[in-house]
Structures are given as structure tokens and as C-alpha cells.
Design an enzyme around this catalytic site. Sequence first.
Site, PDB file in Angstrom:
ATOM      1  N   GLU A 330       0.778  -1.035   0.006  1.00  8.54           N
ATOM      2  CA  GLU A 330      -0.059   0.000  -0.194  1.00  8.54           C
ATOM      3  C   GLU A 330       0.860   1.132  -0.032  1.00  8.54           C
ATOM      4  OE1 GLU A 330      -3.971  -1.590   2.470  1.00  8.54           O
ATOM      5  OE2 GLU A 330      -2.150  -0.464   3.668  1.00  8.54           O
ATOM      6  N   CYS A 331       0.884   2.114  -1.073  1.00 12.24           N
ATOM      7  CA  CYS A 331       1.220   3.454  -1.018  1.00 12.24           C
ATOM      8  C   CYS A 331       2.825   3.415  -0.778  1.00 12.24           C
ATOM      9  CB  CYS A 331       0.714   4.330   0.042  1.00 12.24           C
ATOM     10  SG  CYS A 331       0.785   6.169  -0.342  1.00 12.24           S
ATOM     11  N   GLY A 332       3.461   3.919   0.488  1.00 13.06           N
ATOM     12  CA  GLY A 332       4.666   3.591   0.670  1.00 13.06           C
ATOM     13  C   GLY A 332       5.149   2.146   0.298  1.00 13.06           C
ATOM     14  N   SER A 429      -1.062  -0.524  -4.783  1.00 14.94           N
ATOM     15  CA  SER A 429      -1.841   0.449  -5.286  1.00 14.94           C
ATOM     16  C   SER A 429      -1.301   1.517  -4.042  1.00 14.94           C
ATOM     17  CB  SER A 429      -3.260   0.101  -5.110  1.00 14.94           C
ATOM     18  OG  SER A 429      -4.120   1.304  -5.076  1.00 14.94           O
TER      19      SER A 429
END
Length: 450
Positions: A330-332, A429
Site C-alpha cells: 500500500e502506498c509507501g 496500489s
Amino acid sequence: MSAVVVMLSGLASGQGKTSVTAALALAVRARGRRVVVFKLGPDFIDPMVLERASGGPVFNLDDRMVGLAESRHRVVQAAAQADLVLIEGAMGLYDGPPSSASLARALGVPVVVLVDAGSMAQTFGAVVHGLASYGAARGEPVTVLGAVANRVASAGHAAMLLESLPPGCPLLAAVPRVATTLPERHLGLSSEAVAQVDEALQALAQAMQTPPNSDCIDRLLALPAWQPPAASGDAVWPAPPATLAGRRIAVARDAAFRFIYPANLACLEAMGASIEFFSPLNDEPVPASAHALWLPGGYPELFAEQLAAAGQWRASVQAWVAEGRPVLAECGGMMALADGLTLVNGQRHAMAGVLVGEVRMQTRLAALGVQTMQPGAQTEALHPAMRGHTFHFSTMSTPLQPTGQCQRLDGSAGEPWWRFGPTGKGVASYFHAYFPSSPMHTAALLGAAP
């Protein structure tokens, strides 16, 4: 139900809501009383400070990502075990949606208004009066118990602020400026910031217990006990199915991977999973005994050089993906799996190289807001979309075609998401998933059969 429940909200962001909420929590604990703190909205950073002060996990509440039913349930649970429940609002009282005012009404919770009074005198009363009366003028009244003035310069200044308030609106506290302040928001509770956070909170908590604020805690604790709205009742929140029973989930957790909702961990454990934390920053490999890997968001850009040099971590995640094992990034976490990460100064650092693409940091916000995600056709027909949110300052450039697209609440296209790895069991994502919103999707993302 014996607890007092109060929301602390105010004029805008940057007024000191987190500092004052944390100081109140610490002061209540110093009295030997029990306190539980919540944070409004999909926020990871403020809860780190609030947890430090309250001594317990800080769950998020709102009527979009978390949902009103779960928010009510969590407050009911907290009120059954605490003397005081504090809810820190988001932005200004009426900013949203969702707004602090709307959640306060839905939960039947009164509000204490906080205003940074450092550069004002009698206008303080006008601002408080406006915040207290605006909802009623729109047919959506909010119960305001009183006001807290932050960054007060002197006893004389506090007296002017008190005199300016409208009748029936007491000044509950006049919080002075303190020499030590909380670190910049983006630092969260990194190791280098912990001492500064603790020093600032102790100073603020002491200020809450000395004149003219000596009776602030007593006045709050003497308020009537909260009565939950009839709609919430005392119904038991349904436990998620044990679809992760016997599975071990490896979770990256350190200064680079710190954006973890307590509700997500609680959801995994309620589904039967055991959790094994490890630190990529300390060059720890993915635990070999785990069945699935979760790489949450955080700040890999602040530690890009250290992550690039963590050879054992990189080799372990490369082997993990090559074996086709489940990954949720997720993200990072996704940024750390890309080929490279370029900072705003133009310096590029090699990342794990298991997700084809380049990440580039920028100074402007790239995306913000609550979104929903349908991870796959196998679970889509049977279960509602997973809720979550996005907030990032980087962009991802990849030749990979998205497997799917998240949706904003207005129905427009949100964040893309990709499957990767030889078996497609890797999912990446910018979307931060809120696991309790769909335990079945959570299980599927972590490799369990739907």
C-alpha cells in the site's frame, strides 16, 4: 454506560487540537482515571501522538471510511471501560464532508471548541460564538460545552478571552505557549522525535493541571455520562469470519512503514491470523514462516538511501515475490517495491525492483480522499467494496496495465491497482485499505481462499 464523551474541534487545522487532546489525556491519566482517545477521519499521524499520551490504541471514526455503525460501536465499547472518551476532530468543526459537527450530531456527543488565541483578544469570543451558533442557524445544531484557548500569552490575556465569551459558554482552559512543541506532522513518531513529543506533552499536561486550568479535568469528568443514540443500541458488532485462521501475516513496521490502522491489526487477529512484525530499515528479511506479506504505507522517501542499502531485506522480498507468494503493498509499501524512487532533489535510489516502474516525489499533493476497491471477481459479487483512502505526494510511472481501478465516492475513477508476480498474488496500489470494511476482501488480498 458511565463515561463522559467529548469531541474536541475548532476553527481550522493547525490550531493545536492534537496537542491539547493529548495533554488532556495525559492529565486524566495523571489523576488515575481511565481515558480512551479517537481520531476523526482517515489519519495515521495524529493517532501516533494521541496513543503516546493515552496509553492505548487510537482508533479512527467517521461516517465514510469506517462507517457510522462501526464508529458508534467503538465509542460504546470505549465508554464501557473508560471515565473519559475524547474524540479529536479533523480540520475545522464544519469542514468536510465528513465534518466533525456531523459526526458529533450522529453520535450525540457534545463539543469543546478549540481556538488558537495567540494573535487575538476579544475576537476570540466572536469566533467561539460563531462556531457554536452556525449549526443551529442551518438547522443542524451542535451542543458546545465550552471553549479552550490555545497559545495564551499571560494571565491578563486569559482574562480578556474569558470576558469575551458569550453567556453560557465557559472557558474550560487557557493553554499557554510552551517552549517545546510537537515535531512537524510528517515526522510522526520517528525515533528521533519521541523525546521531543514526550517533553512537549508533559509540559502541556502540566499546564492543564495548574491555574487557571486546575479545574478543567474535574469539570469534564463531572459532565453527564454519555448516552448512545437509540440507533446504536448495545448490539454486538459482528465478528469477522475466521478466514485467516492459522495464517501468519508478516507486517513491515518501522519509521519507513508506519501507517497502520489499529483497526486493521485487530481485524486480522479477529480473523484468526497471527502477526509477525519486521523492519526493512534494520535490514531484516521477510519472515520465512509467514504465509502473506503486508507492506503498509509510510515514508520510504525519508529513508530511501537506507532502504536501498538494505541488501538482506531486498533479497528476501525479491525471493518472496519470485515464489509467487501473497503481497499487499500500500502506498509507501508499493513505492519500496518499485525499480527506483526519485526524490524532489532529483536523486534516485534503487528500490526492491519487484514491481516494474519508477516513483517520483513531488512537492504538491497528488491525491487525497476516501475511495473504494473491488479486489477481484471472485469476491466482488458476494461482498461490498472495500473502503479506504488515498493521500500521497508521489507519482508511479509503470508500463503495467492496471488490474483494476478504485472509485471515489462520487463514482469517478480513483487509484489504479496492479497485480504482480508469477502467480498474480501480489497487489499494489496507492490505496490504503481499511480492513474491517470488508474482511472477505482482506482475506483474499492476503492469499486466503474467498
